[in-house]
Design a protein around this motif. Structure first.
Motif, PDB file in Angstrom:
ATOM      1  N   ASN A   1     -37.046 -63.268 -45.903  1.00 21.74           N
ATOM      2  CA  ASN A   1     -36.184 -62.749 -44.839  1.00 21.74           C
ATOM      3  C   ASN A   1     -35.435 -63.904 -44.175  1.00 21.74           C
ATOM      4  N   PRO A   2     -34.388 -64.439 -44.820  1.00 22.64           N
ATOM      5  CA  PRO A   2     -33.600 -65.506 -44.205  1.00 22.64           C
ATOM      6  C   PRO A   2     -32.358 -64.974 -43.494  1.00 22.64           C
ATOM      7  N   MET A   3     -31.870 -65.734 -42.546  1.00 21.29           N
ATOM      8  CA  MET A   3     -30.580 -65.462 -41.931  1.00 21.29           C
ATOM      9  C   MET A   3     -29.472 -65.670 -42.955  1.00 21.29           C
ATOM     10  N   LEU A   4     -28.398 -64.895 -42.824  1.00 20.81           N
ATOM     11  CA  LEU A   4     -27.211 -65.045 -43.664  1.00 20.81           C
ATOM     12  C   LEU A   4     -25.994 -65.356 -42.807  1.00 20.81           C
ATOM     13  N   VAL A   5     -25.240 -66.387 -43.206  1.00 19.86           N
ATOM     14  CA  VAL A   5     -23.912 -66.638 -42.637  1.00 19.86           C
ATOM     15  C   VAL A   5     -22.983 -66.922 -43.807  1.00 19.86           C
ATOM     16  N   VAL A   6     -22.102 -65.970 -44.133  1.00 23.97           N
ATOM     17  CA  VAL A   6     -21.190 -66.127 -45.256  1.00 23.97           C
ATOM     18  C   VAL A   6     -19.748 -66.026 -44.769  1.00 23.97           C
ATOM     19  N   ASP A   7     -18.904 -66.925 -45.280  1.00 24.55           N
ATOM     20  CA  ASP A   7     -17.488 -66.917 -44.923  1.00 24.55           C
ATOM     21  C   ASP A   7     -16.741 -67.738 -45.969  1.00 24.55           C
ATOM     22  N   GLU A   8     -15.447 -67.450 -46.147  1.00 25.04           N
ATOM     23  CA  GLU A   8     -14.657 -68.264 -47.068  1.00 25.04           C
ATOM     24  C   GLU A   8     -14.576 -69.717 -46.629  1.00 25.04           C
ATOM     25  N   ASP A   9     -14.731 -69.959 -45.330  1.00 22.73           N
ATOM     26  CA  ASP A   9     -14.697 -71.309 -44.769  1.00 22.73           C
ATOM     27  C   ASP A   9     -16.131 -71.849 -44.729  1.00 22.73           C
ATOM     28  N   ARG A  10     -16.476 -72.688 -45.699  1.00 23.18           N
ATOM     29  CA  ARG A  10     -17.844 -73.198 -45.798  1.00 23.18           C
ATOM     30  C   ARG A  10     -18.250 -73.975 -44.542  1.00 23.18           C
ATOM     31  N   SER A  11     -17.361 -74.802 -44.040  1.00 19.09           N
ATOM     32  CA  SER A  11     -17.696 -75.629 -42.881  1.00 19.09           C
ATOM     33  C   SER A  11     -17.994 -74.771 -41.655  1.00 19.09           C
ATOM     34  N   ALA A  12     -17.200 -73.733 -41.455  1.00 19.42           N
ATOM     35  CA  ALA A  12     -17.414 -72.855 -40.306  1.00 19.42           C
ATOM     36  C   ALA A  12     -18.713 -72.082 -40.452  1.00 19.42           C
ATOM     37  N   ALA A  13     -18.989 -71.609 -41.676  1.00 20.82           N
ATOM     38  CA  ALA A  13     -20.234 -70.880 -41.912  1.00 20.82           C
ATOM     39  C   ALA A  13     -21.441 -71.780 -41.671  1.00 20.82           C
ATOM     40  N   GLU A  14     -21.364 -73.011 -42.152  1.00 15.84           N
ATOM     41  CA  GLU A  14     -22.480 -73.928 -41.982  1.00 15.84           C
ATOM     42  C   GLU A  14     -22.671 -74.299 -40.521  1.00 15.84           C
ATOM     43  N   ALA A  15     -21.579 -74.437 -39.759  1.00 13.16           N
ATOM     44  CA  ALA A  15     -21.691 -74.785 -38.344  1.00 13.16           C
ATOM     45  C   ALA A  15     -22.427 -73.689 -37.570  1.00 13.16           C
TER      46      ALA A  15
ATOM     47  N   PHE B   1     -34.186 -72.826 -45.175  1.00 13.18           N
ATOM     48  CA  PHE B   1     -34.618 -71.815 -44.216  1.00 13.18           C
ATOM     49  C   PHE B   1     -33.610 -70.684 -44.014  1.00 13.18           C
ATOM     50  N   LEU B   2     -32.396 -70.837 -44.501  1.00 15.29           N
ATOM     51  CA  LEU B   2     -31.429 -69.743 -44.382  1.00 15.29           C
ATOM     52  C   LEU B   2     -30.404 -69.835 -45.501  1.00 15.29           C
ATOM     53  N   VAL B   3     -29.580 -68.795 -45.603  1.00 18.93           N
ATOM     54  CA  VAL B   3     -28.562 -68.707 -46.649  1.00 18.93           C
ATOM     55  C   VAL B   3     -27.201 -68.781 -45.972  1.00 18.93           C
ATOM     56  N   CYS B   4     -26.362 -69.737 -46.399  1.00 18.71           N
ATOM     57  CA  CYS B   4     -25.071 -69.880 -45.745  1.00 18.71           C
ATOM     58  C   CYS B   4     -24.057 -70.476 -46.707  1.00 18.71           C
ATOM     59  N   GLY B   5     -22.778 -70.335 -46.322  1.00 17.93           N
ATOM     60  CA  GLY B   5     -21.699 -70.917 -47.108  1.00 17.93           C
ATOM     61  C   GLY B   5     -20.711 -69.879 -47.564  1.00 17.93           C
ATOM     62  N   THR B   6     -19.960 -70.210 -48.588  1.00 19.56           N
ATOM     63  CA  THR B   6     -18.977 -69.291 -49.163  1.00 19.56           C
ATOM     64  C   THR B   6     -19.697 -68.206 -49.966  1.00 19.56           C
ATOM     65  N   PRO B   7     -18.991 -67.125 -50.331  1.00 18.34           N
ATOM     66  CA  PRO B   7     -19.632 -66.132 -51.194  1.00 18.34           C
ATOM     67  C   PRO B   7     -20.224 -66.737 -52.458  1.00 18.34           C
ATOM     68  N   SER B   8     -19.532 -67.703 -53.080  1.00 14.04           N
ATOM     69  CA  SER B   8     -20.057 -68.343 -54.278  1.00 14.04           C
ATOM     70  C   SER B   8     -21.339 -69.112 -53.983  1.00 14.04           C
ATOM     71  N   ASP B   9     -21.382 -69.800 -52.830  1.00 12.55           N
ATOM     72  CA  ASP B   9     -22.596 -70.517 -52.423  1.00 12.55           C
ATOM     73  C   ASP B   9     -23.764 -69.545 -52.276  1.00 12.55           C
ATOM     74  N   VAL B  10     -23.497 -68.410 -51.641  1.00  6.84           N
ATOM     75  CA  VAL B  10     -24.550 -67.427 -51.391  1.00  6.84           C
ATOM     76  C   VAL B  10     -25.044 -66.833 -52.708  1.00  6.84           C
ATOM     77  N   VAL B  11     -24.122 -66.529 -53.611  1.00  8.69           N
ATOM     78  CA  VAL B  11     -24.517 -66.005 -54.929  1.00  8.69           C
ATOM     79  C   VAL B  11     -25.443 -66.996 -55.626  1.00  8.69           C
ATOM     80  N   ASP B  12     -25.047 -68.258 -55.649  1.00  6.09           N
ATOM     81  CA  ASP B  12     -25.867 -69.269 -56.321  1.00  6.09           C
ATOM     82  C   ASP B  12     -27.262 -69.352 -55.711  1.00  6.09           C
TER      83      ASP B  12
END
Length: 339
Positions: free
Chosen positions: A217-231, A285-296
């Protein structure tokens, strides 16, 4: 164990939304291929049954989880009643999650017999659902002979999930649960660790530990902008690194770093705390990044032996946009990954 195509993906969160807001979300999730919805009974958030009943009325297929109830705040008899009602309202789509419970020291509760309390709760719930009126004289809880539910249940057995990082609680899950859930982790290495911890209990019960469902059960933050999602992930996720990082035996944490993070969180500086978390550690501890990052990342979890992932809010920089990216870009790619 599962491969990427077999990975079940759900949404999980503590409820803070307004009444009426859950039905549209559940309908949207079901229509777009989400497998399960779980609402957690986290301290001082809305009790999960109300939101889940909204979801049940708005959906036909998606599974619904009454998540992380603790017998230290809700008596086993009441837990049985809540999950039985959700199961009836959803036409047999409910599962029950039990945990020791977090942050309860703030209520002055004594949790020293947590393993026994969870075991006896599962026993009482099972007895009540199957109308076993023989009674139970436990160490923490009792059920007098002759007591039983005063209504019909939809199913006489409802799947049990035990959430834990604890070796002893994991062994209990291996013995009596259908699923073991590890909250606040996205670390592939934990899949083998938690299954190995559950193995002694499975062996005691004559079960195959590989039949136990492992979920994260990790948090998800996904966005086309990797830097913004990671922040945003850093700011919102630093508390998980501080709270459960020491429970992960595969992660080597710098005590001084954790202390600095803890101090900043105590001062309300989530962004400052997040900036201290290295990217590689954050992704444990969580899942974040672009959609491609999250898929991987999800494919990696599935390959490591994770059967389900309940992705938690905020989902994205904007919750709705995060959900759209999840169902439009992530889910199809994850399910196609092994074909």
């Amino acid at each position: 164990m599962t491969g990427a195509a077999g990975l079940r993906i759900g949404l999980g969160w503590a409820a803070s939304g307004r009444p009426g807001s859950y039905a549209p979300l559940a309908r949207y999730a079901e229509e777009n291929g989400v497998d399960e919805l779980v609402v957690y009974s986290d301290l001082l958030f809305r009790p999960p049954l109300g939101p889940l009943l909204e979801m049940a009325a708005a959906t036909d297929r998606v599974q619904l989880g009454l998540g992380c109830l603790t017998p230290f705040t809700v008596h086993p008899v009441e837990i049985a009643g809540q999950v039985a009602y959700l199961d009836a309202a959803s036409g047999g789509r409910a599962h029950l999650g039990l945990v020791r419970g977090a942050w309860l020291h703030q209520l002055g509760l004594d949790q020293r017999r947590a393993i026994t309390a969870v075991r006896e709760t599962a026993d009482i719930v099972a007895r009540l659902l199957r109308d076993d009126r023989s009674g139970m004289n436990g160490t923490v809880f009792q059920l007098a002979a002759g007591l039983g539910l005063q209504y019909d249940v939809h199913r006489d057995r409802i799947p049990l999930v035990i959430g834990t990082w604890s070796p002893r609680m994991a062994a209990l899950a291996g013995e009596i649960a259908d699923e073991i859930e590890v909250g606040g982790t996205a670390n592939p290495d934990m899949a083998k660790v938690i299954r190995d911890l559950a193995a002694p209990g499975a062996e005691r019960a004559g079960r195959d530990v590989d039949d136990l469902v492992v979920s994260f059960n990790p948090m998800l933050v996904v966005d086309e902008d990797r830097s913004a999602a990671e922040a945003l992930a850093r700011a919102r996720g630093a508390m998980y690194v501080e709270a459960v990082g020491h429970l992960d035996p595969t992660v080597d944490l710098d005590p001084d770093l954790i202390e600095r993070i803890r101090d900043l969180l105590a001062d309300g500086d989530e962004e400052g705390a997040g900036r201290l978390v290295p990217a590689a550690l954050l992704r444990r501890f969580l899942v974040c990044g672009t959609p491609s990052d999250v898929v991987d990342h999800l494919v990696e979890l599935a390959s490591a032996g994770v059967d389900k992932v309940y992705l938690g809010n905020p989902f994205g920089l904007d919750e709705r946009r995060g959900l759209e990216l999840l169902v439009e870009r992530v889910l199809p790619a994850v399910r196609a990954a092994s074909t």
